[in-house]
Write a protein that holds these residues in place. Structure first.
Motif, PDB file in Angstrom:
ATOM      1  N   VAL A  19       9.508  11.147  -1.348  1.00 35.91           N
ATOM      2  CA  VAL A  19      10.034  11.927  -1.376  1.00 35.91           C
ATOM      3  C   VAL A  19       8.573  12.789  -1.667  1.00 35.91           C
ATOM      4  O   VAL A  19       9.165  13.762  -1.864  1.00 35.91           O
ATOM      5  CB  VAL A  19      11.092  12.273  -1.753  1.00 35.91           C
ATOM      6  N   ASN A  20       7.736  11.999  -1.252  1.00 37.81           N
ATOM      7  CA  ASN A  20       6.091  12.885  -1.334  1.00 37.81           C
ATOM      8  C   ASN A  20       4.400  12.444  -1.241  1.00 37.81           C
ATOM      9  O   ASN A  20       5.003  10.986  -0.717  1.00 37.81           O
ATOM     10  CB  ASN A  20       5.967  12.265  -3.316  1.00 37.81           C
ATOM     11  N   PRO A  21       4.656  12.877   0.411  1.00 36.73           N
ATOM     12  CA  PRO A  21       3.320  12.506   1.506  1.00 36.73           C
ATOM     13  C   PRO A  21       2.041  11.971   0.120  1.00 36.73           C
ATOM     14  O   PRO A  21       1.379  11.045   0.586  1.00 36.73           O
ATOM     15  CB  PRO A  21       3.543  13.387   2.109  1.00 36.73           C
ATOM     16  N   ALA A  22       1.887  12.569  -0.511  1.00 35.58           N
ATOM     17  CA  ALA A  22       0.638  12.917  -1.483  1.00 35.58           C
ATOM     18  C   ALA A  22       0.975  11.649  -2.365  1.00 35.58           C
ATOM     19  O   ALA A  22      -0.007  10.812  -2.650  1.00 35.58           O
ATOM     20  CB  ALA A  22       0.234  13.786  -2.068  1.00 35.58           C
ATOM     21  N   ARG A  23       2.354  11.646  -2.876  1.00 43.58           N
ATOM     22  CA  ARG A  23       1.840  10.334  -3.857  1.00 43.58           C
ATOM     23  C   ARG A  23       1.859   9.018  -3.613  1.00 43.58           C
ATOM     24  O   ARG A  23       1.487   7.953  -3.575  1.00 43.58           O
ATOM     25  CB  ARG A  23       3.713  10.250  -4.008  1.00 43.58           C
ATOM     26  N   SER A  24       2.445   8.948  -1.784  1.00 44.88           N
ATOM     27  CA  SER A  24       2.743   7.943  -1.001  1.00 44.88           C
ATOM     28  C   SER A  24       1.169   7.696  -0.411  1.00 44.88           C
ATOM     29  O   SER A  24       0.254   6.306  -0.541  1.00 44.88           O
ATOM     30  CB  SER A  24       3.312   8.030   0.373  1.00 44.88           C
ATOM     31  N   THR A  25       0.842   8.728  -0.013  1.00 42.46           N
ATOM     32  CA  THR A  25      -1.280   8.315   0.486  1.00 42.46           C
ATOM     33  C   THR A  25      -2.302   7.988  -1.045  1.00 42.46           C
ATOM     34  O   THR A  25      -2.912   6.889  -0.542  1.00 42.46           O
ATOM     35  CB  THR A  25      -1.705   9.969   0.864  1.00 42.46           C
ATOM     36  N   GLY A  26      -1.990   8.659  -1.943  1.00 39.22           N
ATOM     37  CA  GLY A  26      -2.864   7.974  -2.561  1.00 39.22           C
ATOM     38  C   GLY A  26      -2.784   6.499  -3.421  1.00 39.22           C
ATOM     39  O   GLY A  26      -4.132   5.855  -3.249  1.00 39.22           O
ATOM     40  N   VAL A  27      -2.249   6.073  -3.773  1.00 37.98           N
ATOM     41  CA  VAL A  27      -2.201   4.776  -4.144  1.00 37.98           C
ATOM     42  C   VAL A  27      -2.401   3.679  -2.868  1.00 37.98           C
ATOM     43  O   VAL A  27      -2.838   2.635  -2.994  1.00 37.98           O
ATOM     44  CB  VAL A  27      -0.775   4.211  -4.567  1.00 37.98           C
ATOM     45  N   ALA A  28      -1.824   4.119  -1.920  1.00 41.40           N
ATOM     46  CA  ALA A  28      -1.862   3.097  -0.507  1.00 41.40           C
ATOM     47  C   ALA A  28      -3.295   2.927  -0.095  1.00 41.40           C
ATOM     48  O   ALA A  28      -3.417   2.216   0.590  1.00 41.40           O
ATOM     49  CB  ALA A  28      -1.367   3.730   0.897  1.00 41.40           C
ATOM     50  N   LEU A  29      -3.881   3.975  -0.665  1.00 45.02           N
ATOM     51  CA  LEU A  29      -5.319   4.153  -0.050  1.00 45.02           C
ATOM     52  C   LEU A  29      -6.257   3.234  -0.914  1.00 45.02           C
ATOM     53  O   LEU A  29      -7.745   2.849  -0.440  1.00 45.02           O
ATOM     54  CB  LEU A  29      -6.261   5.367  -0.283  1.00 45.02           C
ATOM     55  N   PHE A  30      -5.547   3.135  -2.570  1.00 46.05           N
ATOM     56  CA  PHE A  30      -6.121   1.326  -2.953  1.00 46.05           C
ATOM     57  C   PHE A  30      -5.627   0.350  -3.405  1.00 46.05           C
ATOM     58  O   PHE A  30      -6.248   0.013  -3.852  1.00 46.05           O
ATOM     59  CB  PHE A  30      -6.876   2.250  -4.349  1.00 46.05           C
ATOM     60  N   CYS A  31      -4.499  -0.003  -2.076  1.00 48.04           N
ATOM     61  CA  CYS A  31      -3.763  -0.614  -2.599  1.00 48.04           C
ATOM     62  C   CYS A  31      -4.301  -2.406  -2.135  1.00 48.04           C
ATOM     63  O   CYS A  31      -4.096  -2.988  -2.857  1.00 48.04           O
ATOM     64  CB  CYS A  31      -2.479  -0.685  -2.516  1.00 48.04           C
ATOM     65  N   GLY A  32      -5.169  -1.987  -1.161  1.00 48.05           N
ATOM     66  CA  GLY A  32      -5.789  -3.445  -0.599  1.00 48.05           C
ATOM     67  C   GLY A  32      -5.251  -4.237   0.118  1.00 48.05           C
ATOM     68  O   GLY A  32      -5.220  -5.441   1.278  1.00 48.05           O
ATOM     69  N   ASP A  33      -4.198  -3.293   1.278  1.00 47.29           N
ATOM     70  CA  ASP A  33      -4.011  -3.842   2.255  1.00 47.29           C
ATOM     71  C   ASP A  33      -3.048  -2.920   3.546  1.00 47.29           C
ATOM     72  O   ASP A  33      -1.962  -2.002   3.491  1.00 47.29           O
ATOM     73  CB  ASP A  33      -1.905  -3.913   1.067  1.00 47.29           C
ATOM     74  N   MET A  34      -3.340  -3.274   4.488  1.00 46.47           N
ATOM     75  CA  MET A  34      -3.853  -2.318   5.040  1.00 46.47           C
ATOM     76  C   MET A  34      -2.439  -1.696   5.858  1.00 46.47           C
ATOM     77  O   MET A  34      -1.977  -1.334   6.873  1.00 46.47           O
ATOM     78  CB  MET A  34      -4.987  -2.806   6.683  1.00 46.47           C
ATOM     79  N   ALA A  35      -1.512  -3.473   6.041  1.00 45.28           N
ATOM     80  CA  ALA A  35      -0.179  -2.578   6.529  1.00 45.28           C
ATOM     81  C   ALA A  35       0.764  -2.029   5.896  1.00 45.28           C
ATOM     82  O   ALA A  35       1.317  -1.398   6.308  1.00 45.28           O
ATOM     83  CB  ALA A  35       0.556  -4.092   6.229  1.00 45.28           C
ATOM     84  N   LEU A  36       0.197  -1.663   4.258  1.00 47.33           N
ATOM     85  CA  LEU A  36       0.852  -0.761   4.024  1.00 47.33           C
ATOM     86  C   LEU A  36       0.252   1.214   3.978  1.00 47.33           C
ATOM     87  O   LEU A  36       1.287   1.593   3.920  1.00 47.33           O
ATOM     88  CB  LEU A  36       1.172  -0.487   1.976  1.00 47.33           C
ATOM     89  N   VAL A  37      -0.909   0.660   4.687  1.00 45.68           N
ATOM     90  CA  VAL A  37      -1.052   2.500   4.914  1.00 45.68           C
ATOM     91  C   VAL A  37      -0.914   2.090   6.713  1.00 45.68           C
ATOM     92  O   VAL A  37      -0.664   3.634   6.734  1.00 45.68           O
ATOM     93  CB  VAL A  37      -3.128   1.960   5.386  1.00 45.68           C
ATOM     94  N   SER A  38      -0.129   0.963   7.185  1.00 49.00           N
ATOM     95  CA  SER A  38       0.484   1.220   8.464  1.00 49.00           C
ATOM     96  C   SER A  38       1.108   1.984   7.793  1.00 49.00           C
ATOM     97  O   SER A  38       1.924   2.407   9.120  1.00 49.00           O
ATOM     98  CB  SER A  38      -0.626   0.262   9.289  1.00 49.00           C
ATOM     99  N   GLN A  39       2.026   1.933   7.541  1.00 51.88           N
ATOM    100  CA  GLN A  39       3.476   2.853   6.925  1.00 51.88           C
ATOM    101  C   GLN A  39       3.378   3.827   6.410  1.00 51.88           C
ATOM    102  O   GLN A  39       4.891   4.573   6.647  1.00 51.88           O
ATOM    103  CB  GLN A  39       4.264   1.284   6.174  1.00 51.88           C
ATOM    104  N   LEU A  40       2.021   4.172   6.646  1.00 47.19           N
ATOM    105  CA  LEU A  40       2.046   5.545   5.002  1.00 47.19           C
ATOM    106  C   LEU A  40       2.824   7.495   6.568  1.00 47.19           C
ATOM    107  O   LEU A  40       3.533   7.610   5.730  1.00 47.19           O
ATOM    108  CB  LEU A  40       0.820   6.587   5.677  1.00 47.19           C
ATOM    109  N   TRP A  41       2.560   6.555   7.673  1.00 45.66           N
ATOM    110  CA  TRP A  41       2.918   7.718   8.438  1.00 45.66           C
ATOM    111  C   TRP A  41       4.465   8.306   7.993  1.00 45.66           C
ATOM    112  O   TRP A  41       4.922   9.513   7.975  1.00 45.66           O
ATOM    113  CB  TRP A  41       3.235   7.365   9.729  1.00 45.66           C
TER     114      TRP A  41
END
Length: 249
Positions: A193-215
């Motif tokens: 429920v917060n795009p910033a919260r999702s983006t911050g941690v996804a960028l450093f999680c080490g898994d591009m699949a999670l980054v691809s789900q950010l949309w």
């Protein structure tokens, strides 16, 4: 600049407090042993942590920036005619930067534990769907949950900050609402429920699949917030103004 710095610090606090509780304290790990929840926070504790960050942050910074700490909230308040469109970009920029700084700090601290690894379906308290949902919920389930919960969240925010609402209670109501939202949806998406919260941690999680789900965690929360802002302004808001009574009458 004060309001932008307040948004950066407030979002930093939300991500560090909420995601940090999930990374450090949701499950207690004994070196050389397996994770146990015997002394960990669990879903309830993490839900409370997110609610408490907004509760405390809104009281601390609400009078400076409005205490958004969330791009979806900024969009919802803009649609509800409570926030100028000219401030959307700088607010969202400050929020995302605050979330990124919090994620970096969580990662730096977590690496101090000998057993820490970026593994599992949601490393670094990331959000996801499908195989990256904590309980395996589908993309449709994730879309529905994030859209509806952000929609309700914005209706609550708009309602408790209405000029006719009881003054002084807005941060408490908003913090409790966010706690309830997490209690509902941590199993579904790990709750964004917060795009910033999702983006911050996804960028450093080490898994591009999670980054691809950010949309999804940008589209669904913002769409829900926009609908809530439109509905509240056009249906619930009292746009009437008291008649001016001439002097002497």
């Amino acid at each position: 600049m004060k309001k932008y710095v307040a948004e950066l610090i407030g979002t930093f606090w939300l991500v560090f407090g909420g995601c940090g509780s999930a990374v450090f304290a949701a499950f207690v790990s004994v070196p050389g042993g397996e994770n146990t929840n015997e002394f960990g926070l669990g879903y309830l504790g993490v839900s409370l942590a997110f609610g408490l960050t907004v509760f405390t942050g809104a009281y601390a910074f609400g009078h400076i920036s409005g205490g958004h700490f969330n791009p979806a909230v900024s969009f919802g308040l803009w649609m509800g005619k409570r926030f100028p469109g000219s401030d959307l970009a700088p607010y969202i920029g400050a929020q995302v930067i605050g979330a990124i700084l919090a994620a970096l700090l969580i990662l730096a601290i977590a690496h101090g534990a000998p057993e820490f690894q970026l593994t599992g379906s949601n490393p670094l308290a990331t959000n996801g769907f499908g195989e990256h949902s904590p309980q395996g919920y589908s993309i449709i389930s994730a879309l529905l949950a994030e859209f509806v919960l952000t929609f309700i969240f914005l209706l609550i925010i708009l309602g408790v900050t209405d000029k006719k609402a009881a003054p002084g209670f807005a941060p408490a109501a908003i913090g409790l609402a966010l706690t309830l939202i997490h209690l509902i949806s941590i199993p579904i998406t790990n709750t964004s429920v917060n795009p910033a919260r999702s983006t911050g941690v996804a960028l450093f999680c080490g898994d591009m699949a999670l980054v691809s789900q950010l949309w999804l965690f940008w589209v669904a929360p913002i769409a829900g917030a926009l609908l809530a802002g439109f509905l509240y302004h056009n249906f619930f808001e009292d746009l009437s103004r008291p008649a001016v009574i001439p002097d002497g009458e």
